[in-house]
Design a protein around this motif. Structure first.
Motif, short mmCIF file in Angstrom:
data_model
loop_
_atom_site.label_atom_id
_atom_site.label_comp_id
_atom_site.label_asym_id
_atom_site.label_seq_id
_atom_site.Cartn_x
_atom_site.Cartn_y
_atom_site.Cartn_z
N ILE A 62 29.46 26.20 43.15
CA ILE A 62 30.15 25.13 43.68
C ILE A 62 31.40 24.54 42.86
O ILE A 62 30.96 23.79 42.14
N ASN A 63 32.34 25.32 42.91
CA ASN A 63 33.51 25.22 42.24
C ASN A 63 34.48 24.54 42.70
O ASN A 63 35.61 25.28 43.10
N LEU A 64 34.75 23.27 43.01
CA LEU A 64 35.69 22.83 44.01
C LEU A 64 36.87 22.12 43.38
O LEU A 64 36.70 20.94 42.52
N LYS A 65 38.15 22.75 43.25
CA LYS A 65 39.21 22.06 42.60
C LYS A 65 40.47 22.34 43.74
O LYS A 65 40.32 23.40 44.43
N PRO A 66 41.48 21.96 43.26
CA PRO A 66 42.67 21.93 44.29
C PRO A 66 43.35 23.44 43.65
O PRO A 66 42.99 23.97 42.29
N ILE A 67 43.80 24.19 44.34
CA ILE A 67 44.23 25.71 44.03
C ILE A 67 45.11 25.75 42.67
O ILE A 67 45.19 26.69 41.92
N LEU B 42 34.74 27.75 57.73
CA LEU B 42 35.39 26.60 58.11
C LEU B 42 36.30 26.37 56.97
O LEU B 42 36.07 26.15 55.97
N GLY B 43 37.57 26.28 57.23
CA GLY B 43 38.82 26.12 56.09
C GLY B 43 38.16 24.73 55.73
O GLY B 43 38.53 23.69 56.33
N MET B 44 38.15 24.55 54.21
CA MET B 44 37.94 23.25 53.76
C MET B 44 38.55 23.14 52.39
O MET B 44 38.80 23.99 51.49
N PRO B 45 39.37 22.14 52.17
CA PRO B 45 40.12 21.63 50.99
C PRO B 45 39.32 21.95 49.62
O PRO B 45 38.18 21.74 49.67
N PHE B 46 39.75 22.60 48.57
CA PHE B 46 39.39 22.67 47.20
C PHE B 46 38.29 23.92 47.14
O PHE B 46 37.82 23.93 46.30
N VAL C 205 35.33 29.49 45.87
CA VAL C 205 33.83 29.60 46.45
C VAL C 205 34.14 30.37 47.85
O VAL C 205 33.17 31.41 48.07
N ALA C 206 34.95 29.95 48.47
CA ALA C 206 35.16 30.55 50.03
C ALA C 206 35.58 32.13 49.85
O ALA C 206 35.08 32.98 50.65
N ALA C 207 36.57 32.36 48.63
CA ALA C 207 36.86 33.85 48.64
C ALA C 207 35.61 34.61 48.07
O ALA C 207 35.35 35.90 48.83
#
Length: 227
Positions: free
Chosen positions: A70-75, A123-127, A131-133
């Motif tokens: 779970i690596n959540l960051k702005p692009i 579900l498109g989720m910010p940040f 992980v989504a890719a």
């Protein structure tokens, strides 16, 4: 008694799966740390799936690949290495495990492979770009392998929403964040590891004999409903 290989069963969802299977299956756990459980049906191998050779195992009827990120960051803060690391953990590690154990699975008793995606693939989720890719690649892998290995081996994936594990602890680190997370989901809850383990044990069992190539959204309604 069937034998199930669990990669990454020392913590979180993987550990819940190992614990759920032990009473009725032989379980081979492969992870960097040993599960905090002792049982006559459990065999553990210390192994870093990305960097070490996977252990040789004589026979198996199922394979579960649990490692994730779970690596959540702005692009603009995600490096190419972030994308590569997430892809290695979520996709290439799974491919490595499947390729290693496919010969013995083909000789197993109604064998099954179980992988893990995420609701962020639907579900498109910010940040969540990285992980989504990588988890979207897992979903493609699930469907492709399901077709390729039919009818011998069933292949499915579970796509959980936020689950109460160490991996998600940053998302659930105080009461306000917990309340917000509950409120975001139409069922007003998020997941506990045992709920996911229950689904996993079902998909590995003969009760799921007609299911392959499927992605099971355990989403507490966040993908399925708009209320």
């Amino acid at each position: 008694m069937n034998t199930i290989i669990v990669v990454g069963g020392s913590k979180g969802i993987g550990n819940a799966i190992v614990t759920s299977l032990l009473s009725s299956h032989k379980v081979v756990n492969i992870s960097r740390t040993e599960p905090q459980v002792s049982h006559e049906n459990l065999t553990h191998y210390n192994c870093d799936v990305l960097n070490d050779d996977l252990p040789n195992i004589e026979a198996a009827d199922g394979l579960v690949y649990c490692p994730g990120s779970i690596n959540l960051k702005p692009i603009n803060r995600l490096s190419l290495d972030d994308f590569k690391n997430d892809f290695e953990i979520n996709v290439l590690g799974a491919v490595k495990a499947v390729q290693k154990y496919l010969p013995i699975l083909k000789n197993g008793n109604k064998p099954s492979i179980l992988l893990f995606s995420t609701v962020a693939s639907k579900l498109g989720m910010p940040f969540h770009a990285s992980v989504a890719a990588s988890k979207s690649a897992v979903e493609g892998l699930t469907k492709s392998l399901g077709a390729e290995l039919a009818p011998t081996i069933r292949v499915n994936a579970i796509a959980p929403t936020v689950t109460n594990t160490d991996l998600a602890s940053k998302l659930l680190r105080n009461e306000r964040m917990i309340d917000n997370m509950n409120e975001r989901h139409p069922l007003k809850k998020y997941l506990e590891p045992q709920e996911v383990a229950d689904m996993a044990t079902f998909l590995l069992s003969e009760k799921a004999a007609s299911l392959s190539g499927q992605i099971f959204e355990m989403d507490c309604g966040i993908v399925s409903f708009k209320l």
